[in-house]
Scaffold this active site. Sequence first.
Site, PDB file in Angstrom:
ATOM      1  N   TYR A  75       0.689  -1.125   0.030  1.00  0.00           N
ATOM      2  CA  TYR A  75       0.054   0.013  -0.043  1.00  0.00           C
ATOM      3  C   TYR A  75       0.811   1.215   0.132  1.00  0.00           C
ATOM      4  O   TYR A  75       0.641   2.171  -0.823  1.00  0.00           O
ATOM      5  CB  TYR A  75      -0.832  -0.004   1.124  1.00  0.00           C
ATOM      6  N   LYS A  92       1.217   4.198  -2.980  1.00  0.00           N
ATOM      7  CA  LYS A  92       0.865   5.487  -2.731  1.00  0.00           C
ATOM      8  C   LYS A  92       2.297   6.272  -3.015  1.00  0.00           C
ATOM      9  O   LYS A  92       2.141   7.468  -3.255  1.00  0.00           O
ATOM     10  CB  LYS A  92       0.398   5.554  -1.235  1.00  0.00           C
TER      11      LYS A  92
END
Length: 273
Positions: free
Chosen positions: A159, A163
Amino acid sequence: MTSQRSLTGRAAVVTGASRGIGRAVAEELARAGALLCVTARDADGVRETVAALRAQGTDAIGAAGTVADPAHLWEVTELTMAAFGRVDVVVNNAATNQPYGPLMDADPDAWRAAFTVNVEAPLRLVQCAWRAWMSEHGGAVVNVCTEGATHVGPNVGAYNTSKAALRHLTAQLAGELGPSVRVNSVSPGLVRTELARFVWEGAEESIAAGLPAGRIGEPADVARAVRWLVSDEAEWITGADLLVDGGTRVRAASAAGDAHAVQRRLRHHFPGA
């Protein structure tokens, strides 16, 4: 106030808008006068968001689907153009936090899926908006990133890495699409959403005590930042990442607060990191 109607007549697309930050963003943009097209995987959630927006007097439409599907992104763009004749604002909020766990255990397909949703989809949607409207008329884009994109965290490597890539994509697009299109990002800290419930539930007081702002975030905190970034009030800001984290980066350790509460909660929920 001017800021409260600063988007009157402009059309905005918001992804992941059935709940949490995405829905709060849609509602905030609507209060500022925007016309809304919202999308999310949850069809019932999309209908509920559209109904809520219309109840407050907003011209709103919605479409259920996954941002991982390029055809859906073009469908959303075409629906927005058909309904409003323009696409002035894009807010890329939809994301996945899978796969959880140490990267050495990450399934390659799940890893690729994270980048498809968190990086490729935002690029594709901006491409759609650019081709349909923004290349000739300009606009504003905000990508929702995370405060965690700049540091290491247990079990959220996929994640946070995706990002971090989205943050760089934001800067790259700002450089390529300026001056007519501004592209920025917001990086929330811990926000009271269902996605993050396992982190804050039962530990909210101790986490909040370690933050300079004295509380965890609410979706509306992020939504107000997004609204400002897409408005003309931020017309000289592009390629920027705005932290909306309650001071997480500068939190002070004290007897009353635990600066590492979030990390410990993550480790407890996902042992083995």
